[in-house]
Design an enzyme around this catalytic site. Sequence first.
Site, PDB file in Angstrom:
ATOM      1  N   GLY A 237       0.811  -1.213   0.000  1.00 54.19           N
ATOM      2  CA  GLY A 237       0.000   0.000   0.000  1.00 54.19           C
ATOM      3  C   GLY A 237       0.848   1.267   0.000  1.00 54.19           C
TER       4      GLY A 237
ATOM      5  CG  LEU B 281       1.954   4.551   6.023  1.00 58.09           C
ATOM      6  CD1 LEU B 281       2.932   5.736   5.982  1.00 58.09           C
ATOM      7  CD2 LEU B 281       0.981   4.704   7.202  1.00 58.09           C
TER       8      LEU B 281
ATOM      9  CG  ASP C  15      -7.585 -12.363   4.126  1.00 54.76           C
ATOM     10  OD1 ASP C  15      -7.750 -11.323   4.799  1.00 54.76           O
ATOM     11  OD2 ASP C  15      -8.521 -12.998   3.600  1.00 54.76           O
ATOM     12  CB  ILE C  16      -4.916  -9.034   8.453  1.00 54.85           C
ATOM     13  CG1 ILE C  16      -5.804  -7.925   7.888  1.00 54.85           C
ATOM     14  CG2 ILE C  16      -3.453  -8.836   8.109  1.00 54.85           C
ATOM     15  CD1 ILE C  16      -5.523  -6.566   8.538  1.00 54.85           C
TER      16      ILE C  16
ATOM     17  CB  THR D 248      -7.944   6.999  10.385  1.00 51.92           C
ATOM     18  OG1 THR D 248      -8.424   8.068   9.571  1.00 51.92           O
ATOM     19  CG2 THR D 248      -9.150   6.300  10.990  1.00 51.92           C
ATOM     20  CG  ASP D 249      -8.196  12.354  10.064  1.00 55.63           C
ATOM     21  OD1 ASP D 249      -8.618  11.373   9.420  1.00 55.63           O
ATOM     22  OD2 ASP D 249      -7.814  13.410   9.510  1.00 55.63           O
TER      23      ASP D 249
ATOM     24  CE1 TYR E 281     -10.577   3.468   7.378  1.00 54.33           C
ATOM     25  CE2 TYR E 281     -11.081   5.806   7.205  1.00 54.33           C
ATOM     26  CZ  TYR E 281     -10.156   4.788   7.310  1.00 54.33           C
ATOM     27  OH  TYR E 281      -8.818   5.076   7.338  1.00 54.33           O
TER      28      TYR E 281
ATOM     29  CE  LYS F 267      -7.754   2.711  10.627  1.00 52.58           C
ATOM     30  NZ  LYS F 267      -6.658   1.860  10.058  1.00 52.58           N
TER      31      LYS F 267
END
Length: 264
Positions: A10, A12, A33-34, A88-89, A111, A115
């Site tokens: 990806g 990052l 695959d997590i 993430t924000d 999402y 997170k």
Amino acid sequence: MTTLVVGASGYLGSEVAARAGRDVVGTRSADLDITDRAAVLALVSAVRPRVVVNCAYRNDSWAVCADGAAHVALAAAAVGARLVHVSTDALHGGRPTPYGDAEPPTPVHMYGAAKAAAETAVTAIDPSAVLVRTSLIVDGDGRSKQIALCRDMIEGRIPGGALFADEYRCPVDVGDLAAAVLELAASDVAGTLNVAGPEPVSRVRLGELVAARWGLDPARIPVDTVAARGLHRPADVRLDASRAAGLLATPLRPVSEILARPLT
Ligand SMILES: NC(=O)c1ccc[n+]([C@@H]2O[C@H](COP(=O)([O-])OP(=O)(O)OC[C@H]3O[C@@H](n4cnc5c(N)ncnc54)[C@H](OP(=O)(O)O)[C@@H]3O)[C@@H](O)[C@H]2O)c1
């Protein structure tokens, strides 16, 4: 000292893997695959990393963002690895004042909720893990999805789309963020930490910076507001990253510096 970067294909993750030195193992979703708990434990047990950096994500997948993060944390804990989890924000709901490092999530979409759930799971499994809450990830080369979105809007490739004047974020350079992640991996910082740029900008301002850098006409930016469209999404989410800026040797540069010069 092996560093395992999950999600190394990806945006990052590839930057983290490239900067992690020679002893690095990176995975793509095709390798690992997590969402498969047993597979994660098997791979981590075979690699026996000292550091695990979880950059894996899929915007529309609770199984990847939440369950997968827990599986990575469990496996890292099983081998005693230091864990850096990228958050993430977008787990914040938005408000006019900046968010501190440890503020509880107030997600408004799936999402953000996934997170947030990931953070709860990771922290419960390993309270010594560091959870990096970051914002829009950008760069001066145009590899960023956020920059591509601005260019697509300005060049008319998204009919009906707009950049929002009331949607604020604190963009961070992908290289700065990757270096910060690795610096945190070598530290004993624990818990949630905002790692974002120091300059909040609206999506429209980001579009203006992108237009200037790529020689596009800023008058072609389609402008609207989240409020006028009645959208159910976090608008004003500014991360106060002053603690990270004080802790880290890595500079977190302002977006107007990252996108400063026109590209020739
Ligand atoms: N990009 C941003 O502006 C932004 C903003 C805030 C926070 N973040 C956070 O930053 C992190 C990295 O984001 P990014 O933009 O670099 O993401 P990205 O470019 O979309 O990369 C996602 C990575 O996750 C992997 N992946 C997807 N499904 C997987 C699965 N089931 N098992 C294992 N790996 C899987 C992908 O592998 P394949 O490509 O091989 O499928 C890829 O390597 C995420 O935690 C995200 O929440 C990003």
